[in-house]
Scaffold this motif. Structure first.
Motif, PDB file in Angstrom:
ATOM      1  N   LEU A 166      36.603  48.518  38.293  1.00  0.00           N
ATOM      2  CA  LEU A 166      37.046  48.715  39.675  1.00  0.00           C
ATOM      3  C   LEU A 166      37.833  50.009  39.822  1.00  0.00           C
ATOM      4  N   HIS A 167      38.648  50.320  38.830  1.00  0.00           N
ATOM      5  CA  HIS A 167      39.522  51.490  38.916  1.00  0.00           C
ATOM      6  C   HIS A 167      38.760  52.799  38.718  1.00  0.00           C
ATOM      7  N   GLU A 209      40.723  47.044  45.612  1.00  0.00           N
ATOM      8  CA  GLU A 209      40.979  48.438  45.251  1.00  0.00           C
ATOM      9  C   GLU A 209      42.417  48.830  45.575  1.00  0.00           C
ATOM     10  N   ASP A 259      36.505  43.765  48.317  1.00  0.00           N
ATOM     11  CA  ASP A 259      36.527  44.873  47.345  1.00  0.00           C
ATOM     12  C   ASP A 259      37.538  45.941  47.767  1.00  0.00           C
TER      13      ASP A 259
END
Length: 310
Positions: free
Chosen positions: A267-268, A164, A160
């Motif tokens: 995610l953002h 990112e 993750d």
């Protein structure tokens, strides 16, 4: 006339579908090459001295750019290109982008936007269930497995953190590049290989439905995430079912692309998620009504999808 499954369109093409053994050998070879090629491309583009995945924070902008390019190169050169070359071989040596290899892979015109719409809506309705599975694993399964479960969670945290970094957007042009790297390219290349090549071949040596289950599981294993194995398998089964029903690779590609874009946006914008089990939505009664409602809508859209494929 109802489309029994995605192989119907081959009646006008001279096709030799390979055996289960040959297809599986190509699968193992491609997965091995993909693992090696990704690292090799990264080393070549970064000039060596690459930080370990565990130290994603050490990746500077040049390393992130190199990793993005290596991801695209690996997907195109090790997934999509071999599938296209093999398709040409199986239809008696036709050129890579000629009609016969494209039909072999399920790439054809006449896209039904009704099929795309219902397939995408079905994917959206599955999200509460997939999220619940992930949450329940995090709360109950991985802690129960002790050290092994802790390793699974740590591996996901490292991945993750790397994602990112890859998803970092500092301008509109970079946002478009990130969408191409993490959404468009995987959706295109993975669908060509997993659904267009593998699933259609396994449908001949196994059965259409068995090929959906087998390829969906392989699709999940390919992503090398034990923490996401179950949700990815369910997603792979769904995408494979959509392909089996529609017979056109554009439909599962659309589902895969929009799923990737949604994951990229989450995610953002989501930031750090809560690590406190008591704050999980799965402990809320309203959430399970949402899951049940999503599943009912899912069944409705699948009925409409089947009707649109008649």
């Amino acid at each position: 006339m109802k489309k029994e499954h995605f192989l119907l369109s081959e009646s006008t093409v001279s096709v030799h579908r390979p055996s289960f053994v040959f297809t599986t050998a190509m699968l193992l070879l491609v997965m091995l090459l993909y693992a090696v090629a990704g690292s090799l491309f990264f080393l070549l583009l970064s000039g060596g001295g690459v930080p370990a995945v565990q130290n994603a924070a050490m990746f500077d902008r040049s390393a992130v750019a190199a990793l993005r390019i290596s991801q695209v190169a690996g997907q195109i050169l090790v997934l999509a290109l071999p599938a296209g070359l093999l398709a040409g071989f199986h239809v008696r040596g036709k050129r890579l982008l000629s009609r016969e290899p494209l039909v072999f892979l399920g790439i054809k015109g006449g896209i039904s936007w009704r099929q795309v719409l219902f397939a995408v809506l079905g994917m959206v309705c599955l999200q509460p269930l997939l999220h619940s599975i992930t949450e329940l694993q995090d709360i109950f399964l991985w802690p129960a497995l002790g050290t092994a479960g802790k390793d699974v969670l740590e591996s996901r945290q490292q991945m993750d953190a790397l994602l990112e970094k890859l998803a970092g957007m500092h301008s509109l042009s970079e946002a478009m590049a990130v969408a191409g790297v993490l959404a468009l390219t995987p959706a295109c290349c993975e669908e060509i290989f997993f659904r267009g090549y593998l699933q259609q071949n396994y449908a001949r040596s196994l059965s259409p439905l068995a090929s959906v289950f087998f390829t969906g599981f392989v699709f999940a294993v390919f992503h090398l995430s034990a923490a996401n194995l179950v949700p990815l398998t369910l997603l792979g089964w769904y995408i494979g079912y959509v392909f089996m029903q529609s017979g056109n690779l554009a439909v599962p590609f659309s589902v895969h692309l929009l799923n990737n874009l949604a994951a990229l946006l989450v995610l953002h914008f989501s930031g750090e998620s809560s690590s406190i089990p008591g704050e999980s939505v799965v402990f809320s009664l309203w959430w399970w009504f949402a899951v049940a409602g999503g599943l009912l809508l899912f069944l409705f859209f699948m009925q409409r999808l089947r009707a649109a494929c008649d």
